[in-house]
Design an enzyme around this catalytic site. Structure first.
Site, short mmCIF file in Angstrom:
data_model
loop_
_atom_site.label_atom_id
_atom_site.label_comp_id
_atom_site.label_asym_id
_atom_site.label_seq_id
_atom_site.Cartn_x
_atom_site.Cartn_y
_atom_site.Cartn_z
N LYS A 212 0.98 -1.13 -0.22
CA LYS A 212 0.06 0.05 -0.10
C LYS A 212 0.80 1.15 0.13
O LYS A 212 0.53 2.32 -0.64
CB LYS A 212 -0.77 -0.08 1.27
CG LYS A 212 -1.93 1.31 1.32
CD LYS A 212 -2.89 1.28 2.60
CE LYS A 212 -3.31 2.34 2.64
NZ LYS A 212 -4.30 2.55 3.88
N GLU A 218 10.31 -4.69 4.58
CA GLU A 218 10.37 -5.96 4.34
C GLU A 218 10.26 -6.43 2.85
O GLU A 218 10.82 -7.05 2.00
CB GLU A 218 9.46 -6.82 4.99
CG GLU A 218 9.56 -7.02 6.43
CD GLU A 218 9.12 -5.90 7.53
OE1 GLU A 218 8.72 -5.09 6.89
OE2 GLU A 218 8.70 -6.21 8.75
N GLY A 282 -4.77 -1.66 5.15
CA GLY A 282 -4.02 -2.83 4.33
C GLY A 282 -4.71 -4.12 4.71
O GLY A 282 -4.82 -4.95 4.11
N ARG A 283 -5.17 -4.23 5.95
CA ARG A 283 -6.07 -5.58 6.48
C ARG A 283 -7.16 -5.71 5.68
O ARG A 283 -7.74 -6.75 6.00
CB ARG A 283 -6.15 -5.70 7.64
CG ARG A 283 -6.67 -4.66 8.65
CD ARG A 283 -6.11 -4.62 10.08
NE ARG A 283 -6.62 -3.14 10.75
CZ ARG A 283 -6.01 -2.14 10.92
NH1 ARG A 283 -4.56 -1.89 10.39
NH2 ARG A 283 -6.36 -1.19 11.47
N GLU A 368 -4.99 -6.32 14.80
CA GLU A 368 -4.36 -4.92 14.20
C GLU A 368 -5.59 -3.89 14.34
O GLU A 368 -5.32 -2.66 14.52
CB GLU A 368 -3.77 -4.90 12.87
CG GLU A 368 -2.69 -3.80 12.56
CD GLU A 368 -1.96 -4.10 11.35
OE1 GLU A 368 -2.63 -3.74 10.01
OE2 GLU A 368 -0.96 -4.30 11.57
N HIS A 399 -6.52 -32.88 18.18
CA HIS A 399 -5.68 -33.52 18.59
C HIS A 399 -4.35 -32.79 19.01
O HIS A 399 -3.30 -33.35 19.39
CB HIS A 399 -5.11 -34.48 17.59
CG HIS A 399 -5.84 -35.37 17.08
ND1 HIS A 399 -6.29 -36.65 17.77
CD2 HIS A 399 -7.05 -35.28 16.16
CE1 HIS A 399 -7.21 -37.20 17.06
NE2 HIS A 399 -7.69 -36.42 16.21
N LYS A 523 9.21 -0.67 14.08
CA LYS A 523 9.71 -0.41 12.77
C LYS A 523 10.96 0.59 12.94
O LYS A 523 11.94 0.36 12.53
CB LYS A 523 8.65 0.00 11.81
CG LYS A 523 7.52 -0.89 11.34
CD LYS A 523 6.82 -0.16 10.29
CE LYS A 523 5.57 -0.82 9.90
NZ LYS A 523 4.54 -0.21 9.21
#
Ligand code: F6P
Length: 560
Positions: A212, A218, A282-283, A368, A399, A523
């Site tokens: 975005k 990263e 973003g999400r 977030e 399990h 960050k």
């Protein structure tokens, strides 16, 4: 801390009524079901194609009515309408919140124009550009620099620019184009890029850089690593010579961003860039051009169906009365569990292997968005906020961690998700394997709700000393969500359902569910620490004792 202009939710009559009900109602699911044979029916709802059974939650009609009056008293409907209309409800960033506009049909009426932008026109112009590009790659008309058609699309992004695309890709994989497949690089751990690119042929690889902001450390690092890998690989094959790098990048790199100027600076042709807008968080962006990898590999038709599914749930949320509005009901049940019953976490348990990344996707969407301790006016929140979301697909989780849900000391509300028709019709002899799978789905919510009393254990002739260990207290709240089949449309509905649940909870807490300032400090510190990690003595000396010790350990042990 500033003075609050948002009323203290815990002071509202509805909240206080709910506290009284919590203290007096003492819901026992066995008794509730015995007393009311119609309970399941009364607490089951439809939202678009989804069937949602809320009856195994720790509520009765009175509690639900009080929860809905709390929703009304904090203005859930008004805030919802403000969101759909494009008001700047993302206060701390001064932005509209219009992910719902991304999935409005082309002919939606009246047209949505917000703050001078013709939103419908812009959304569909980008979609058409994405689809035209996708068609070219899919048909083989779009070729790599050596003339070969693309076989692998590598999406480089992180957070919302990764989790949504990878989750949808995994969910709808059976629909993918036969020649094409997708890979996803997100982590700055060099292992991620090394392992995802290692066995690929640069001649047939297309990279989508999805960011975005186009500033994310990263993503930009991985994009540069991928560009170097591409050019080195092509050079090693003798496929390009000096001066042909830009042409190769143009054929093998496209970008998705709201910052198209930065895309160009990176060296990607703006012609091959797909935009979106600051009013898409973003999400909340998998349904924007961030889904380009999906449009290419799964196809424009699948992407359109996904968007239509989102829209169907949006319409339900926008128009259904509160007492039948599933995102509102589920959001308010989360408030009940979290703020009144003291649940701290919430498990999401898809009984569908294709949804194996859904819990991870939801972790960003929910945590977030609602992991905040101040309200949108800067004042301190009045109550606990964002619960911790987690989960794994069934039956694997059974399990692993279900023991704690069944017999532990904590209350853990769970959402169970399943579909009637499986992706694969498989038989084990005469046994339909999907039926075996669903038997587990039905059994788990039944066991969690109704448990197994000590007397029932005794009736099995068990030695008295181990009766307590074999008793199940039950009364663990669960919601069952079922759909006819996992399709692009039902997947879109499911995602939008959770988006709106998050919204409802955020309104009750008075927080801005659409900012994420909490990710910034780490960050910045990561950037500031670079000189110390590289060995600058002065920078190392300036660190706190713990950080200095860790960096010194790293420097002593690092092999090159
Ligand atoms: O750091 C958090 C975050 O800003 C998320 O909200 C976002 O989805 C992710 O980083 C990636 O950001 P971008 O798409 O701008 O690279």
């Amino acid at each position: 801390m500033s003075e609050s202009s948002i009323p203290d939710v815990t002071e509202t009559p509805a909240w206080q009524e709910l506290e009284e009900l919590r203290d007096s109602a003492d819901i026992d699911l066995r008794s509730e079901f015995e007393a009311d044979p119609r309970r399941a029916e009364s607490f089951s709802f439809e939202a678009a194609d989804l069937f949602v059974d809320l009856s195994k939650n720790l509520v009765n009609e009175e509690i639900v009515t009080a929860l809905l009056s709390l929703a009304s008293s904090v203005g859930v409907e008004q805030r919802r309408d403000a969101m759909f209309a494009g008001e700047k409800i993302n206060v701390t960033e001064g932005r509209s919140v219009l992910h719902t506009a991304l999935r409005r049909p082309k002919d939606a009426s009246p047209e949505l124009a917000v703050h001078g932008q013709d939103v419908d026109r812009d959304v569909h112009a980008v979609l058409e550009k994405v689809y035209a590009f996708a068609d070219k790659v899919r048909s083989g008309e779009w070729k790599g620099v050596t003339g070969k058609p693309i076989e692998t699309v590598v999406n480089i992004g992180i957070g919302g620019s990764d989790l949504g695309p990878v989750m949808v890709y995994e969910a709808l994989k059976p629909l993918k184009n036969e020649r094409l497949s997708a890979r996803f690089i997100s982590n700055i751990d060099p292992t991620d890029a090394a392992e995802k690119l290692g066995d690929l042929d640069p001649e047939t690889t297309l990279v989508v850089v999805a960011s975005k902001t186009f500033t994310t450390l990263e993503t930009l690092t991985n994009a540069r690593v991928a560009r170097a890998w591409l050019l080195d690989g092509l050079r090693a094959k003798g496929a390009i010579g000096e001066g042909q790098e830009a042409g190769a990048v143009a054929k093998h790199f496209v970008a998705v961003s709201t910052a198209l100027d930065k895309v160009e600076k990176f060296g990607i042709d703006p012609e091959n860039a797909f935009g979106f807008w600051d009013w898409v968080g973003g999400r909340y962006s998998v349904d924007s051009a961030i889904g380009t990898v999906l449009a290419v590999v799964l196809g424009p038709k699948v992407f359109e169906e996904l968007l239509a599914g989102f829209h169907a749930m949006d319409e339900h949320f926008r128009t259904a009365p509160l007492h039948k509005n599933v995102p509102v009901l589920m959001g308010m049940l989360n408030i009940w569990d979290n703020n009144f019953l003291g649940a701290e976490t919430h498990a999401v348990l898809p009984y569908d292997q294709h949804l194996h990344r859904f819990p991870a996707y939801l972790q960003q969407l929910t945590m977030e968005s609602n992991g905040k301790s101040v309200k949108w006016d800067g004042s301190t929140v009045d109550t606990e906020t964002g619960e911790i979301f987690w989960g794994e697909p069934g039956t694997n989780g059974q399990h692993a961690f279900y023991q704690l849900i069944h017999q532990g000391t904590r209350i853990i509300p769970c959402d169970f998700i399943a579909f009637a028709t499986p992706a694969y019709q498989t038989k084990d002899g005469d046994q339909d394997v999907h039926e075996l799978f669903l038997a587990n789905f039905f059994a788990q919510t039944k066991a969690l709700a109704f448990g197994k009393s000590a007397d029932e254990v005794r009736a099995e002739g068990v030695d008295e000393s181990i009766v307590p260990a074999r008793t199940f207290h039950g009364n663990q709240p669960t919601t069952s969500i079922m759909g006819p089949k996992l399709t692009p449309s039902t997947l879109g509905q499911l995602i939008a359902l959770y988006e709106h649940i998050v919204f409802v909870e955020g309104i009750v807490w008075g927080i801005d569910s659409f900012d994420q300032w909490g990710v910034e400090l780490g960050k910045k510190l990561a950037k500031d620490l670079a000189p110390a990690i590289a060995g600058d003595e002065q920078a190392i000396a300036e660190q706190d004792g713990s950080t200095r010790g860790l960096i010194e350990y790293y420097r002593a042990k690092r092999e090159r």
